[in-house]
Enzyme design. Structure first.
Site, PDB file in Angstrom:
ATOM      1  N   SER A 150     -83.899  37.715  53.397  1.00 36.77           N
ATOM      2  CA  SER A 150     -83.265  36.457  53.065  1.00 36.77           C
ATOM      3  C   SER A 150     -81.926  36.213  53.761  1.00 36.77           C
ATOM      4  O   SER A 150     -81.454  35.078  53.790  1.00 36.77           O
ATOM      5  CB  SER A 150     -83.035  36.383  51.559  1.00 36.77           C
ATOM      6  N   LYS A 186     -72.708  35.418  53.845  1.00 41.63           N
ATOM      7  CA  LYS A 186     -73.932  34.855  53.277  1.00 41.63           C
ATOM      8  C   LYS A 186     -73.538  33.972  52.094  1.00 41.63           C
ATOM      9  O   LYS A 186     -72.565  34.272  51.387  1.00 41.63           O
ATOM     10  CB  LYS A 186     -74.842  36.005  52.820  1.00 41.63           C
ATOM     11  N   SER A 240     -83.451  42.501  52.582  1.00 38.81           N
ATOM     12  CA  SER A 240     -82.881  41.266  53.130  1.00 38.81           C
ATOM     13  C   SER A 240     -81.754  41.418  54.139  1.00 38.81           C
ATOM     14  O   SER A 240     -81.363  40.425  54.744  1.00 38.81           O
ATOM     15  CB  SER A 240     -82.400  40.378  51.999  1.00 38.81           C
TER      16      SER A 240
HETATM   17  N1  GLN Z   1     -88.101  39.682  50.481  1.00 35.21           N
HETATM   18  C1  GLN Z   1     -87.763  40.311  49.248  1.00 35.21           C
HETATM   19  C2  GLN Z   1     -87.853  39.308  48.135  1.00 35.21           C
HETATM   20  O1  GLN Z   1     -88.276  38.244  48.400  1.00 35.21           O
HETATM   21  C3  GLN Z   1     -86.391  40.910  49.335  1.00 35.21           C
HETATM   22  C4  GLN Z   1     -85.304  39.913  49.245  1.00 35.21           C
HETATM   23  C5  GLN Z   1     -83.942  40.513  49.268  1.00 35.21           C
HETATM   24  O2  GLN Z   1     -83.743  41.659  49.677  1.00 35.21           O
HETATM   25  N2  GLN Z   1     -82.975  39.747  48.792  1.00 35.21           N
HETATM   26  O3  GLN Z   1     -87.517  39.559  47.028  1.00 35.21           O
END
Ligand code: GLN
Length: 483
Positions: free
Chosen positions: A154, A79, A178
């Protein structure tokens, strides 16, 4: 079957028998990216020369009889918030354009020491803020099962790249869901380890009390192999845990149950039909095996999303203060003095969601509001942790949905609140610091779905065992999207 459709365990066996070379695998991955990624957009880029040089080095080691480990020669893509020396790292943000990592993240170093071939920069929501991979400053990633839809996020680039057979393994990061949520939307396995099990040194910080790095893979065994390499304490990350790292594949095979499995009423009764049906499929399987399903309650979990958007934004506003246009990446060309450099570089460099969170985070930390918001959210967090601890006095692990809804269509413009509530089943786990795995369990409307197993701290072995039992009895791991 093309080489890139094989699992990491299969590739490891082929490499160890000298049936294929690491170079052939690397070339197959590159060819696959060239064939399908224009439609998926999982990669922000990759360095083919570096990829092949690492593969050649692996082949040279193996011909000397000096392979470093099971994953020697197996590609693992990163990532774009995980550092690899000499490679760009943008967190899918314009503010980091031009930045090149001067060092390896600990996970990257550990992968190299295990012989794995580290490659690729995988797309994500900017600074990991989002659940769709459409918040990338560069381009959205598309779901390989239905390219009109989001892969989740994400870590959408990581999940889509594995699902579309562009890389056998990838790393993602999980602050509120995410890893698990895009894994469920893409029909692959995603594991968020216990907070502290994997070092975050070299991970661009979003919310430091929540962030964890973890594996995304086609099978549970592959996830265990990858976790094995990256887990462990690290003097460079004071929050990492020094506890001994078990042999995950062996621990997974040794744990058979019968298990006591809790289903939290709050995660089930009011859940949408698709989320409930994923849990029902898993519950029926475990009951058929002789495990006991126990209804449990996490009464304070309903406050998790609210607490998370205070804690995570507060930490993000502090962590992202370092992107000032001076030390990293992009500097505004319009600036005439120091204040201007900060203000303009940040105004031009950050996307809307990142700005929204920095502003919200700075607000909840302001004196006068600190107690009303931040401190209260921390208290709620403790209560949620207590709820889980109480449930784990009677169950071995918890079964829950991963997501309330299928992945959205790209361009549908889902509301902010709806997006935030999409993590309703994953966020409580981050607040409590627990390990959890997302396991593919079928398809609804041609899209994959998954369920979540949540475990006791450091009990990744039992989670892997439960997930593996389910996977072995089904053929979901073998299903791949046709692109
Ligand atoms: N969707 C969540 C957020 O927007 C989690 C994102 C994540 O785990 N990096 O913060």
């Amino acid at each position: 079957m093309s080489l890139c459709q094989k699992t990491a365990a299969e590739l490891a066996a082929l490499l160890s028998n000298r049936d294929v070379s690491a170079r052939e695998i690397a070339l197959a991955c590159i060819a696959r990216v060239e064939a399908v990624d224009a439609r998926v957009g999982a990669f922000l880029g990759f360095d083919a020369a570096d990829f092949l040089a690492q593969a050649d080095a692996s082949d040279a080691r193996r011909s000397r009889g000096a392979a470093l480990g099971v994953l020697d020669g197996v590609p693992v893509a990163l990532k774009d918030n995980i550092s690899a020396i000499g490679q760009p790292l943008t967190c899918a943000s314009k503010i980091l354009s031009g930045y090149v990592s001067p060092y390896d993240a600990t996970v990257t170093r550990k992968l190299r020491e295990a012989g794995a071939v580290v490659w690729g920069r995988l797309n994500m929501d900017e600074f990991a803020m989002g659940a769709s991979t459409t918040n990338s400053a560069f381009h959205p990633t598309r779901n390989p099962w239905d390219t009109a839809r989001s892969p989740g996020g994400s870590s959408g680039g990581s999940a889509a790249a594995v699902a579309a057979s562009m890389t056998p393994l990838a790393l993602g990061s999980d602050t509120g869901g995410s890893i698990r949520q895009p894994a469920a939307h893409c029909g692959v396995v995603g594991l968020k380890p216990t907070y502290g099990r994997v070092s975050r040194y070299g991970l661009a910080a979003f919310a430091s009390s929540l962030d964890q790095i973890g594996p995304i893979a086609n099978t549970v065994v592959d996830a265990a192999l990858l976790l094995q390499v990256i887990a462990g304490g690290d003097p460079f990350d004071g929050t990492s845990l020094a506890d001994a790292v078990p042999d995950y594949a062996a621990g997974m095979r040794a744990a058979h149950g019968p298990w006591k499995i809790g289903i939290p009423d709050e995660f089930f009764s009011d859940a949408p039909a698709s989320a409930r049906s994923a849990v029902e499929v898993a519950a029926a399987f475990f009951q058929g095996r002789g495990d006991t399903i126990i209804p449990v309650s996490l009464p304070r979990a309903k406050h998790a999303v609210a607490a998370y958007y205070i804690i995570a934004t507060a930490e993000a506003s502090s962590n992202l203060a370092r992107y000032d246009g001076i030390r990293y990446g992009q500097r505004s060309t319009g600036a005439t003095d120091a204040t201007d450099i900060y203000a303009l570089s940040r105004a031009e460099g950050f996307g809307d969601e990142v700005k929204r969170r920095i502003i919200l985070g700075a607000y909840v930390l302001t004196s006068g509001y600190y107690e009303a918001y931040y401190l209260r959210a921390q208290k709620v967090r403790s209560l949620i942790r207590d709820d889980f601890a109480r449930v784990f006095e009677t169950v071995d692990f918890i079964l829950a949905p991963v997501t309330p809804t299928p992945p959205p269509r790209i361009g549908d413009g889902i509301g902010l609140l709806e997006q935030y509530l999409g993590d309703i089943y994953t966020i409580p786990v981050n607040l409590a610091g627990l390990p959890a795995i997302s396991v593919p369990c079928g398809e609804a409307d041609k899209l994959p779905s998954g369920f979540q197993l949540i475990g006791k701290p450091l009990d990744e072995c039992t989670l892997l065992a439960g997930a593996h039992a389910f996977e072995e009895a089904h053929d979901f791991a073998a299903r791949r999207p046709t692109l």
